[in-house]
Each structure stands twice: as structure tokens, then as C-alpha cells.
Enzyme design. Structure first.
Site, PDB file in Angstrom:
ATOM      1  N   ASP A 218       1.108  -0.793   0.236  1.00 29.30           N
ATOM      2  CA  ASP A 218      -0.466  -0.100  -0.072  1.00 29.30           C
ATOM      3  C   ASP A 218       0.603   1.704  -0.100  1.00 29.30           C
ATOM      4  OD1 ASP A 218      -1.708  -1.869   0.107  1.00 29.30           O
ATOM      5  OD2 ASP A 218      -2.954  -1.084   1.819  1.00 29.30           O
TER       6      ASP A 218
ATOM      7  N   HIS B  94       3.414  -2.365   3.212  1.00 27.05           N
ATOM      8  CA  HIS B  94       3.628  -0.641   2.137  1.00 27.05           C
ATOM      9  C   HIS B  94       4.872  -0.815   1.551  1.00 27.05           C
ATOM     10  CE1 HIS B  94       0.892  -0.270   5.813  1.00 27.05           C
ATOM     11  NE2 HIS B  94       0.444  -0.252   5.574  1.00 27.05           N
TER      12      HIS B  94
HETATM   13 NI    NI Z   1      -2.125   2.431   3.481  1.00 24.19          NI
END
Ligand code: NI
Length: 482
Positions: free
Chosen positions: A297, A437
Site C-alpha cells: 500500500d 507498505h
Molecule cells: Ni495505506
């Protein structure tokens, strides 16, 4: 009704003041409000530059996924404008209460629940402009705060917005602002006199529109009472030119007639692209085989190309839930993802908490869809809300199947690749969706170990759509694993 003319003879009919969202934009040759205001007709909108045109641009993004304290910050680091990057970082650090050693006290008492995002106003010739917008989720009615930062490549210095105005014209400029703001809802003359005494900090957000109009914008409560909302003063281009400093005129020129490339005396390295060949096509059937979907992400970012190489080397496919702002800055990285057979999902425009009242869900989703489509030729088929934050309104507006996760590596907190790998390896079972991430180098560093270990256990690394290929995914429905 908010359109007013000021009393200065030489600026008669020149200065118009608007409140956020509801009055006419000055437009010398048209009766209708200027068209690029999006869903806020009449609200003067800043000219913006295409971030993808800035070679070597790095979007510096950080955040906390802590459910007790959600925050996200981002700013653009323009090569050759290091003092500007430092000023933007200092602004954000100051707002976040980050100490000089770089640690953020964002938990518990120190929590600062904000979204700090940016617009790249100008990036051509020898000038750069960046506008930071802070949405404070915790503020009672204060809404968004904005500040503009300008950089002069000629002198190598960051300039305050007031440097756009010629010193000798400054009194006249301020008088014109005051005069134009008089009589507005909740604004009294004495308010204005005290507000503008000694050229205050409230003069921190000047920008130009596409046609060169100069806009001074004020946060709610900076001018008059807070219920008056945000205020704008707009000075049409020609009159603005007469008030501008030499620097201001160069900025105005690069706004209306950009020279096309940024010339800051450096030869910037473009952000790297992956070098490895794409992973082999996988038509694995996850009803039979052991599958896991790795998801990344908040990117793409400076470490994403490296991650793509690692995934290729491990014959792994993954799903990237990208932030629209980053996607718009790095369309080449999105193309590389798509070319390698990875899946791209929508993770909002600027990582806003979509459940907050001041956030437009449809705007966050549609802008990001458009950025993904512009880069890859195809829109996303999945979305993931920032923080996994959902309510009925978000589900309704999402327009796409909503993918959450069932294995959280907590990599945003544990900036330690061994810990991140352990968190994944200790939890993953067939059919899982793993949250990571790719804006954190430590997360990208953890991937080789995750791939090696799970491959040796017989896992296949697939996209979310492949993982869920035998289910019919419907918009607004959430999925957390196979
Ligand atoms: Ni996020």
C-alpha cells in the site's frame, strides 16, 4: 453575492473576493465562472504542474495506521531544490511534533490526527511552488489549513508567499486585501486592521490561477469569524503583475507560459525502473494450490522499482494499492507494475481517512481511478480504503470491491525488516491476504526472505483477483482472505 469591488481607484474593479465555493471567478472575457473549478464552481483554483514532468521527483510519504491515531503526511522533494524540501519537511515535522532525532511521538498524548498533502503549483524555469494542505481530523470546525512555499532557483532560496509582492507595493496590496474583505460575513473593519497588522503569518498562502490571477487564500477564522469559512481574495492577472516583485513576475510567467522544463542547475537522476524481467505467468488455481496474496500500500515510492525486481526474481505476483498522488507522479512505475502482471488497486488520492466528514469519497476514488487509467490504460478493479476505515457511505461510494487483509505485518510501526518478515512468516496460511507498505525501505527489504521461505513451503504468490478467482467480487463488499 460575494463578489465585491474595492475602493482603491487604481484597483477599481480589479480586486474580487470570494468565499470558498460560492462566488464568481474573475474572468475578463467570459460571463460564466472559469471552468476548471471542478465541483466548486467559482472557487479560484490554483494552477498546478504535472509532477510526472519533474525528473527525479520523490514523494516523501509517512504515516501511522494505528487505529487510535491515524495520520498521513506527504511532500514532494524536487531535485535541485533541497532548501525547499527542507522547509516542507520542517513544516510537517513541526506540525507532527517530531523531535530533531526524527522520532515522532504520534501515539497516546502526542497523537496528531491529520492528513498533510500537497499540490505542486509550479515547477518550470527556475521556480518551484508547493502548497501544503493540512486536514485536521481532530479540529472543531477548523477544517483545512493551507500554506504555500515558493522556491527561487536563481538565488537558491525558499521564499515566503509575501516575497511574490514588490516591497514598495506591499502597503497598497494589503490595503487592497482589507478593502476587499470589508463587509464580508463576520468580518469587521477593526478585525481586518488587527488581522493584517505587521504583515502577519496569515499571509501564508498565495498562488496563481491558470490565467495568472493572483489569489490570497485564508483558512477558516484567519479573517473574521470562523463561521465565515475560508476566504479568498483574487486579483486579476494584469493588475497582479503591477504589484509583483521580480520573483513574483517570474512565477506568474511560469504559471501562464511555462518554459516546459525545470532548470535548477542539477542533472537529476530519474527514479529507477525495474531491471528484472517480469515474473512468469501464473495460472495457478488457488482452489488446489497454496496461494498467498502479498499487498503493498501507499506507493509507488523510491523503493518500488527495487521491490518489482525482487518480485520478478521470485516469480511472484502482488497487488499494489496505490495512492493517486503518487501514481500521478510516477506513471512509469505503474506501467511497470501492470506490464509485470501485478494488480493495481485504488488506495485513495492522498491517503485520507474516507470516513471523516470533510473528505469527499467520490473525489478521492475517481481522481485515483483516473491516474491509474492514465498511466496503464486500464482502471483498477479493486480498492482498499486507507487505514481500512469503512462506513456505509464509503462502501456505497467505493464503486469497486473492497479488499482488506487478514495478515498485518505492522511494517509501518516495526521499521525493521527482520521483524516484518517474521510477522508475515509467523502468520501466513494458504488463502491469506498480507498487508505491507512499499513506501518503507525496511518493508521492501523484508520481501526476499518472505518469498524464499514461503516458496520453500510450496506457496504461490498471486494477485488478489487470482486468489479470489472463483468468487464473484461485487462493488462495496469487503474481502479479507480467500
Ligand atoms: Ni495505506
Amino acid at each position: 453575492m460575494n463578489k465585491r469591488t474595492n475602493g482603491l481607484a487604481w484597483l477599481a474593479t480589479a480586486l474580487l473576493v470570494t468565499t470558498g465555493g460560492c462566488s464568481a471567478l474573475p474572468d475578463s472575457d467570459a460571463k460564466s465562472p472559469a471552468g476548471d473549478g471542478g465541483d466548486r464552481p467559482g472557487h479560484a483554483v490554483p494552477h498546478t504542474a504535472d509532477p510526472a514532468s519533474v525528473v527525479g521527483l520523490r514523494i516523501v510519504r509517512d504515516g501511522s495506521e494505528d487505529s487510535d491515531c491515524r495520520w498521513a503526511t506527504s511532500y514532494p522533494a524536487v531535485p535541485g531544490a533541497d532548501p525547499l524540501s527542507a522547509a516542507l519537511k520542517a513544516d510537517i515535522d513541526n506540525r507532527m511534533g517530531t523531535s530533531s532525532d526524527g522520532t515522532t511521538d504520534a501515539a497516546g498524548a502526542g497523537c496528531v490526527p491529520v492528513n498533510i498533502s500537497y499540490d505542486l503549483l509550479v515547477a518550470s524555469g527556475d521556480v518551484v511552488g508547493v502548497r501544503l494542505s493540512t486536514l485536521d481530523y481532530g479540529a472543531a470546525g477548523d477544517g483545512t489549513g493551507t500554506r504555500a512555499y515558493w522556491y527561487d532557483g536563481k538565488t537558491g532560496k525558499t521564499r515566503k508567499p509575501t516575497a511574490l509582492i514588490d516591497e514598495d507595493s506591499f502597503d497598497a496590496f494589503v490595503d487592497a486585501l482589507k478593502d476587499g474583505l470589508k463587509g464580508r460575513e463576520g468580518v469587521s473593519t477593526s478585525d481586518l486592521d488587527s488581522t493584517f497588522e505587521d504583515y502577519p503569518d496569515t499571509l501564508d498562502d498565495f498562488f496563481f490561477t491558470d490565467n495568472g490571477d493572483l489569489v490570497a487564500e485564508f483558512d477558516r477564522g484567519q479573517v473574521g469569524v470562523p463561521t465565515g469559512g475560508r476566504q479568498q481574495a483574487v486579483i486579476p492577472a494584469e493588475e497582479a503583475t503591477s504589484l509583483l516583485s521580480d520573483f513574483g513576475r517570474r512565477v506568474q510567467r511560469q504559471t501562464t507560459d511555462p518554459s516546459g522544463e525545470l532548470a535548477l542547475g542539477v542533472d537529476p537522476e530519474p527514479l529507477p525502473l525495474p531491471k528484472a524481467p517480469p515474473p512468469a505467468d501464473s495460472d495457478v488455481d488457488c482452489a488446489q494450490a497454496k496461494c498467498v496474496a502479498l499487498t503493498f500500500d501507499d506507493g509507488p515510492g523510491p523503493d518500488t522499482a527495487r521491490l518489482l525486481d525482487t518480485l520478478s526474481a521470485g516469480d511472484a505476483h502482488a497487488t499494489f494499492f496505490v495512492v493517486g498522488q503518487n501514481a500521478a507522479a510516477h506513471p512509469d512505475l505503474l506501467r511497470a507494475m501492470a506490464d509485470a502482471g501485478h494488480e493495481i488497486g485504488n488506495h485513495s488520492w492522498n491517503h485520507a481517512d474516507l470516513t471523516q466528514p470533510d473528505v469527499s469519497v467520490s473525489d478521492q476514488i475517481s481522481r485515483t481511478n483516473a491516474a491509474i487509467k492514465a498511466a496503464t490504460g486500464a482502471g483498477p478493479t479493486l480498492m482498499r480504503p486507507p487505514y481500512g476505515a469503512l462506513n456505509d457511505q464509503v462502501k456505497k461510494a467505493a464503486g469497486l470491491p473492497i479488499v482488506l487483509w487478514n495478515v498485518d505485518t505492522l511494517d509501518w510501526k516495526n521499521r525493521d525488516s527482520a521483524k516484518v518478515a517474521d510477522a508475515a512468516l509467523g502468520a501466513v496460511e494458504a488463502g491469506d491476504i498480507v498487508l505491507m507498505h512499499d513506501i518503507h525501505a525496511t518493508s521492501v527489504d523484508a520481501v526476499p526472505s518472505i518469498l524464499n521461505t514461503l516458496t520453500s513451503q510450496g506457496f504461490h504468490f498471486v494477485t488478489v483477483s487470482r486468489l479470489l478467482a472463483d468468487r464473484k467480487l461485487t462493488p462495496g463488499t469487503t474481502y479479507t482472505s480467500r
